[in-house]
Design a protein around this motif. Structure first.
Motif, PDB file in Angstrom:
ATOM      1  N   UNK A 115       0.850  -1.192   0.000  1.00  0.00           N
ATOM      2  CA  UNK A 115       0.000   0.000   0.000  1.00  0.00           C
ATOM      3  C   UNK A 115       0.887   1.243   0.000  1.00  0.00           C
ATOM      4  N   UNK A 116       0.264   2.428   0.015  1.00  0.00           N
ATOM      5  CA  UNK A 116       1.029   3.671   0.002  1.00  0.00           C
ATOM      6  C   UNK A 116       1.906   3.819   1.240  1.00  0.00           C
ATOM      7  N   UNK A 117       1.434   3.340   2.386  1.00  0.00           N
ATOM      8  CA  UNK A 117       2.263   3.383   3.592  1.00  0.00           C
ATOM      9  C   UNK A 117       3.515   2.537   3.397  1.00  0.00           C
ATOM     10  N   UNK A 118       3.365   1.409   2.744  1.00  0.00           N
ATOM     11  CA  UNK A 118       4.525   0.564   2.452  1.00  0.00           C
ATOM     12  C   UNK A 118       5.520   1.268   1.546  1.00  0.00           C
ATOM     13  N   UNK A 119       5.009   2.033   0.585  1.00  0.00           N
ATOM     14  CA  UNK A 119       5.887   2.799  -0.299  1.00  0.00           C
ATOM     15  C   UNK A 119       6.600   3.897   0.491  1.00  0.00           C
ATOM     16  N   UNK A 120       5.859   4.576   1.345  1.00  0.00           N
ATOM     17  CA  UNK A 120       6.450   5.613   2.178  1.00  0.00           C
ATOM     18  C   UNK A 120       7.541   5.030   3.081  1.00  0.00           C
ATOM     19  N   UNK A 121       7.276   3.874   3.678  1.00  0.00           N
ATOM     20  CA  UNK A 121       8.269   3.222   4.541  1.00  0.00           C
ATOM     21  C   UNK A 121       9.508   2.816   3.752  1.00  0.00           C
ATOM     22  N   UNK A 122       9.303   2.274   2.567  1.00  0.00           N
ATOM     23  CA  UNK A 122      10.426   1.871   1.726  1.00  0.00           C
ATOM     24  C   UNK A 122      11.319   3.075   1.427  1.00  0.00           C
ATOM     25  N   UNK A 123      10.690   4.192   1.086  1.00  0.00           N
ATOM     26  CA  UNK A 123      11.456   5.394   0.751  1.00  0.00           C
ATOM     27  C   UNK A 123      12.164   5.962   1.976  1.00  0.00           C
ATOM     28  N   UNK A 124      11.425   6.141   3.059  1.00  0.00           N
ATOM     29  CA  UNK A 124      11.992   6.841   4.225  1.00  0.00           C
ATOM     30  C   UNK A 124      12.866   5.962   5.109  1.00  0.00           C
ATOM     31  N   UNK A 125      12.563   4.680   5.224  1.00  0.00           N
ATOM     32  CA  UNK A 125      13.289   3.827   6.160  1.00  0.00           C
ATOM     33  C   UNK A 125      14.396   2.997   5.518  1.00  0.00           C
ATOM     34  N   UNK A 126      14.347   2.857   4.191  1.00  0.00           N
ATOM     35  CA  UNK A 126      15.356   2.010   3.548  1.00  0.00           C
ATOM     36  C   UNK A 126      16.157   2.796   2.513  1.00  0.00           C
ATOM     37  N   UNK A 127      15.473   3.294   1.476  1.00  0.00           N
ATOM     38  CA  UNK A 127      16.200   3.923   0.376  1.00  0.00           C
ATOM     39  C   UNK A 127      16.924   5.196   0.799  1.00  0.00           C
ATOM     40  N   UNK A 128      16.220   6.108   1.454  1.00  0.00           N
ATOM     41  CA  UNK A 128      16.848   7.389   1.799  1.00  0.00           C
ATOM     42  C   UNK A 128      17.877   7.255   2.921  1.00  0.00           C
ATOM     43  N   UNK A 129      17.862   6.157   3.656  1.00  0.00           N
ATOM     44  CA  UNK A 129      18.851   5.937   4.719  1.00  0.00           C
ATOM     45  C   UNK A 129      20.130   5.290   4.212  1.00  0.00           C
ATOM     46  N   UNK A 130      20.119   4.842   2.956  1.00  0.00           N
ATOM     47  CA  UNK A 130      21.335   4.260   2.397  1.00  0.00           C
ATOM     48  C   UNK A 130      22.348   5.377   2.200  1.00  0.00           C
ATOM     49  N   UNK A 131      23.560   5.189   2.687  1.00  0.00           N
ATOM     50  CA  UNK A 131      24.582   6.238   2.665  1.00  0.00           C
ATOM     51  C   UNK A 131      24.992   6.655   1.258  1.00  0.00           C
ATOM     52  N   UNK A 132      24.655   5.868   0.250  1.00  0.00           N
ATOM     53  CA  UNK A 132      25.037   6.179  -1.120  1.00  0.00           C
ATOM     54  C   UNK A 132      24.024   7.054  -1.846  1.00  0.00           C
ATOM     55  N   UNK A 133      22.807   7.144  -1.337  1.00  0.00           N
ATOM     56  CA  UNK A 133      21.720   7.827  -2.044  1.00  0.00           C
ATOM     57  C   UNK A 133      21.739   9.329  -1.749  1.00  0.00           C
ATOM     58  N   UNK A 134      21.765  10.112  -2.825  1.00  0.00           N
ATOM     59  CA  UNK A 134      21.733  11.570  -2.697  1.00  0.00           C
ATOM     60  C   UNK A 134      20.337  12.124  -2.935  1.00  0.00           C
ATOM     61  N   UNK A 135      19.591  11.518  -3.868  1.00  0.00           N
ATOM     62  CA  UNK A 135      18.286  12.079  -4.245  1.00  0.00           C
ATOM     63  C   UNK A 135      17.374  10.965  -4.761  1.00  0.00           C
ATOM     64  N   UNK A 136      16.105  11.070  -4.415  1.00  0.00           N
ATOM     65  CA  UNK A 136      15.074  10.146  -4.903  1.00  0.00           C
ATOM     66  C   UNK A 136      13.936  10.947  -5.520  1.00  0.00           C
ATOM     67  N   UNK A 137      13.372  10.414  -6.585  1.00  0.00           N
ATOM     68  CA  UNK A 137      12.176  11.000  -7.198  1.00  0.00           C
ATOM     69  C   UNK A 137      11.234   9.834  -7.483  1.00  0.00           C
ATOM     70  N   UNK A 138      10.040   9.894  -6.896  1.00  0.00           N
ATOM     71  CA  UNK A 138       9.125   8.763  -6.938  1.00  0.00           C
ATOM     72  C   UNK A 138       7.865   9.086  -7.728  1.00  0.00           C
ATOM     73  N   UNK A 139       7.428   8.123  -8.519  1.00  0.00           N
ATOM     74  CA  UNK A 139       6.139   8.190  -9.201  1.00  0.00           C
ATOM     75  C   UNK A 139       5.350   6.947  -8.826  1.00  0.00           C
ATOM     76  N   UNK A 140       4.046   7.113  -8.624  1.00  0.00           N
ATOM     77  CA  UNK A 140       3.165   5.984  -8.338  1.00  0.00           C
ATOM     78  C   UNK A 140       2.446   5.614  -9.631  1.00  0.00           C
ATOM     79  N   UNK A 141       2.431   4.336  -9.951  1.00  0.00           N
ATOM     80  CA  UNK A 141       1.767   3.855 -11.160  1.00  0.00           C
ATOM     81  C   UNK A 141       0.263   3.815 -10.915  1.00  0.00           C
ATOM     82  N   UNK A 142      -0.494   4.469 -11.784  1.00  0.00           N
ATOM     83  CA  UNK A 142      -1.952   4.485 -11.658  1.00  0.00           C
ATOM     84  C   UNK A 142      -2.587   3.269 -12.320  1.00  0.00           C
TER      85      UNK A 142
END
Length: 159
Positions: A115-142
């Motif tokens: 769900x959207x909460x799962x997407x938010x968690x993936x972005x905030x708790x995993x992807x953005x916490x990776x020390x290599x990531x500088x920027x993320x841009x997300x699109x949701x598929x309709x």
């Protein structure tokens, strides 16, 4: 290197749309014997032109109905930075496809979550916490219209 001919191309195209075809069914569709189709299929597998056979599952069958596309830009391209990011990709089941790209983003990720909460968690708790990531841009598929070269059921009825 394996040299493919017109029969091999036909086999590959038919198997891509239906990996469950038997050698007998392939033989009837392309005009070779079942044993020739079997030998060719094995050769294509050994040459790693056929990487596997998979079932296409409905998103709700696996509880991952929300699909996101995430552009990732790394801090830099040192070996440590890239390896850290690649390790994270291996460990995160929600990332179903990852592509190294040209342009503004270094990678494009296809992710599937419940769900959207799962997407938010993936972005905030995993992807953005990776020390290599500088920027993320997300699109949701309709709507899913076409995947893996195949139109999705009911996609021709969308406005």
């Amino acid at each position: 290197m394996y040299n493919i001919d017109d029969f091999d191309v036909k086999i590959l195209n038919l198997l891509q749309s239906n990996g469950r075809l038997t050698n007998q069914e392939l033989s009837e569709l392309i005009g070779l014997s079942a044993s020739q189709c079997s030998r060719r299929r094995i050769a294509l597998e050994q040459a790693q032109l056929i990487l596997g056979y998979h079932a296409r599952l409905a998103p709700d069958a696996v509880g991952r109905e929300v699909l996101g596309l995430i552009e990732v830009r790394l801090l830099n391209h040192t070996a440590d930075c890239v390896e850290s990011f690649h390790t994270m990709l291996r460990d995160v089941d929600a990332v179903i496809d990852a592509f190294k790209t040209t342009g503004d983003a270094d990678y494009l990720l296809k992710v599937a979550v419940q769900d959207l909460q799962g997407l938010s968690d993936l972005i905030s708790k995993i992807l953005s916490r990776n020390k290599s990531v500088a920027h993320l841009k997300t699109s949701v598929v309709l709507n899913r219209l076409k995947e893996n070269g195949l139109m999705m059921p009911g996609s021709d009825m969308l406005p």
